[in-house]
Design a protein around this motif. Structure first.
Motif, PDB file in Angstrom:
ATOM      1  N   VAL A   9       0.841  -1.199   0.000  1.00  0.00           N
ATOM      2  CA  VAL A   9       0.000   0.000   0.000  1.00  0.00           C
ATOM      3  C   VAL A   9       0.877   1.252   0.000  1.00  0.00           C
ATOM      4  O   VAL A   9       1.741   1.417   0.864  1.00  0.00           O
ATOM      5  CB  VAL A   9      -0.944   0.011   1.216  1.00  0.00           C
ATOM      6  N   TYR A  10       0.641   2.107  -0.976  1.00  0.00           N
ATOM      7  CA  TYR A  10       1.293   3.416  -1.035  1.00  0.00           C
ATOM      8  C   TYR A  10       0.303   4.469  -0.555  1.00  0.00           C
ATOM      9  O   TYR A  10      -0.842   4.525  -1.017  1.00  0.00           O
ATOM     10  CB  TYR A  10       1.714   3.732  -2.478  1.00  0.00           C
ATOM     11  N   LEU A  11       0.761   5.306   0.386  1.00  0.00           N
ATOM     12  CA  LEU A  11      -0.040   6.423   0.890  1.00  0.00           C
ATOM     13  C   LEU A  11       0.581   7.731   0.407  1.00  0.00           C
ATOM     14  O   LEU A  11       1.805   7.902   0.470  1.00  0.00           O
ATOM     15  CB  LEU A  11      -0.101   6.390   2.420  1.00  0.00           C
ATOM     16  N   PRO A  12      -0.226   8.668  -0.062  1.00  0.00           N
ATOM     17  CA  PRO A  12       0.310   9.875  -0.706  1.00  0.00           C
ATOM     18  C   PRO A  12       0.894  10.866   0.298  1.00  0.00           C
ATOM     19  O   PRO A  12       0.607  10.802   1.501  1.00  0.00           O
ATOM     20  CB  PRO A  12      -0.926  10.464  -1.392  1.00  0.00           C
ATOM     21  N   TYR A  15      -0.894  12.440   3.592  1.00  0.00           N
ATOM     22  CA  TYR A  15      -1.994  11.512   3.890  1.00  0.00           C
ATOM     23  C   TYR A  15      -2.599  11.790   5.256  1.00  0.00           C
ATOM     24  O   TYR A  15      -1.897  11.990   6.243  1.00  0.00           O
ATOM     25  CB  TYR A  15      -1.471  10.068   3.853  1.00  0.00           C
ATOM     26  N   GLU A  17      -6.202  10.514   7.640  1.00  0.00           N
ATOM     27  CA  GLU A  17      -7.316   9.572   7.691  1.00  0.00           C
ATOM     28  C   GLU A  17      -8.688  10.232   7.555  1.00  0.00           C
ATOM     29  O   GLU A  17      -9.678   9.543   7.303  1.00  0.00           O
ATOM     30  CB  GLU A  17      -7.259   8.759   8.992  1.00  0.00           C
ATOM     31  N   TYR A  21      -9.710   9.317  -0.578  1.00  0.00           N
ATOM     32  CA  TYR A  21      -8.786   9.275  -1.708  1.00  0.00           C
ATOM     33  C   TYR A  21      -9.268   8.324  -2.803  1.00  0.00           C
ATOM     34  O   TYR A  21      -9.825   7.263  -2.498  1.00  0.00           O
ATOM     35  CB  TYR A  21      -7.397   8.796  -1.253  1.00  0.00           C
ATOM     36  N   VAL A  23      -8.325   5.428  -5.500  1.00  0.00           N
ATOM     37  CA  VAL A  23      -7.416   4.308  -5.257  1.00  0.00           C
ATOM     38  C   VAL A  23      -7.151   3.560  -6.560  1.00  0.00           C
ATOM     39  O   VAL A  23      -8.038   3.391  -7.388  1.00  0.00           O
ATOM     40  CB  VAL A  23      -7.992   3.361  -4.174  1.00  0.00           C
ATOM     41  N   ILE A  55      -4.241   6.720  -3.416  1.00  0.00           N
ATOM     42  CA  ILE A  55      -3.646   5.563  -2.770  1.00  0.00           C
ATOM     43  C   ILE A  55      -3.425   4.483  -3.821  1.00  0.00           C
ATOM     44  O   ILE A  55      -4.193   4.363  -4.771  1.00  0.00           O
ATOM     45  CB  ILE A  55      -4.561   5.056  -1.625  1.00  0.00           C
ATOM     46  N   VAL A  57      -2.736   0.289  -4.198  1.00  0.00           N
ATOM     47  CA  VAL A  57      -2.712  -1.029  -3.559  1.00  0.00           C
ATOM     48  C   VAL A  57      -2.204  -2.042  -4.568  1.00  0.00           C
ATOM     49  O   VAL A  57      -2.815  -2.231  -5.626  1.00  0.00           O
ATOM     50  CB  VAL A  57      -4.111  -1.449  -3.056  1.00  0.00           C
ATOM     51  N   TYR A  96      -8.455   1.902   5.160  1.00  0.00           N
ATOM     52  CA  TYR A  96      -7.987   3.158   4.565  1.00  0.00           C
ATOM     53  C   TYR A  96      -9.179   3.955   4.027  1.00  0.00           C
ATOM     54  O   TYR A  96     -10.164   3.371   3.567  1.00  0.00           O
ATOM     55  CB  TYR A  96      -7.002   2.880   3.423  1.00  0.00           C
ATOM     56  N   VAL A  98     -10.426   5.145   1.393  1.00  0.00           N
ATOM     57  CA  VAL A  98     -10.515   5.190  -0.067  1.00  0.00           C
ATOM     58  C   VAL A  98     -11.969   5.394  -0.484  1.00  0.00           C
ATOM     59  O   VAL A  98     -12.893   4.955   0.194  1.00  0.00           O
ATOM     60  CB  VAL A  98      -9.953   3.896  -0.699  1.00  0.00           C
TER      61      VAL A  98
END
Length: 223
Positions: A9-12, A15, A17, A21, A23, A55, A57, A96, A98
């Motif tokens: 998982v890449y989070l920008p 980021y 919560e 976002y 995905v 994001i 995945v 997440y 998303v």
């Protein structure tokens, strides 16, 4: 599938919560991160204000059973596609922030990864509307299934194929991927899908696809 599956998982940048976002879900997740450098590309697009934060995945695959999972005639195909839509997606959405709109989920895949992404969209049209297809391996079975659909007007596909992919040796035989992708483009257009189709000099390798990823991502995620 009675097994565990690794997700990357890449989070920008920035980021948080409380923010939602878009995905991008990638087949061959390990290769998209290692060879496609999708996290580095995403970071640069976002920091340069070209793309809205998103994001990524990556769903990893055991290459020894990849064809069985990604091809519609594979022995693990039904289990994999159900796992993807009914287990992996809810797992990510629980952890997440998303967006759950099908226009905010992008499926990305290279070769057979593009094929299984298209099948996921056709099997779960309420979930997936957008596909990044890098030299999609759309063999006869897939083309016949697409041909059976009357209306794919909800589907938006970014397709690219390399002009040097006319004699590619896969584990299923030797194929002309340029002709395969041209045929799929026409099938999709005939059924009302939106298709952004490009042919460029390139081979069936990540060295080609990595260079094309920025444009592919911006097609759906431009700020």
């Amino acid at each position: 599938m009675n097994e565990s599956r690794n997700l990357r998982v890449y989070l920008p940048p920035g980021y948080h919560e409380v923010v939602s976002y878009p995905v991008v879900y990638c087949q061959d997740g390990e290769e998209f991160f290692n060879f496609g450098r999708i996290a580095t590309i995403a970071n640069q697009l976002i920091l340069d204000d070209l793309a809205e934060p998103f994001i990524v995945v990556g769903v990893e695959v055991d290459t020894s059973v990849r064809t069985e999972e990604y091809a519609p005639f594979g022995s693990r195909f039904e289990a994999y596609t159900r796992c993807f839509a009914e287990e992996i997606i809810p797992f990510i959405e629980q952890k997440y922030p998303v967006r759950q709109d099908p226009r905010q989920r992008v499926l990305a895949g290279d070769s057979l990864g593009g094929c299984v992404s298209l099948h996921l969209a056709m099997n779960y049209p309420e979930m997936f509307h957008r596909i990044i297809s890098l030299s999609g391996a759309y063999y006869t079975d897939t083309q016949e299934i697409v041909a059976e659909n009357d209306d794919l007007s909800w589907l938006d596909v970014y397709m690219i194929v390399g002009l040097q992919e006319t004699h590619f040796e896969s584990d299923l035989g030797v194929y002309n991927f340029v002709e395969i992708n041209r045929s799929m483009k026409e099938l999709l257009l005939d059924r009302g899908a939106t298709v952004r189709y490009t042919e460029k000099d390139g081979k069936h390798i990540w060295g080609f696809w990595q260079k094309e990823l920025p444009d592919a991502l911006l097609y759906f995620l431009r700020a």
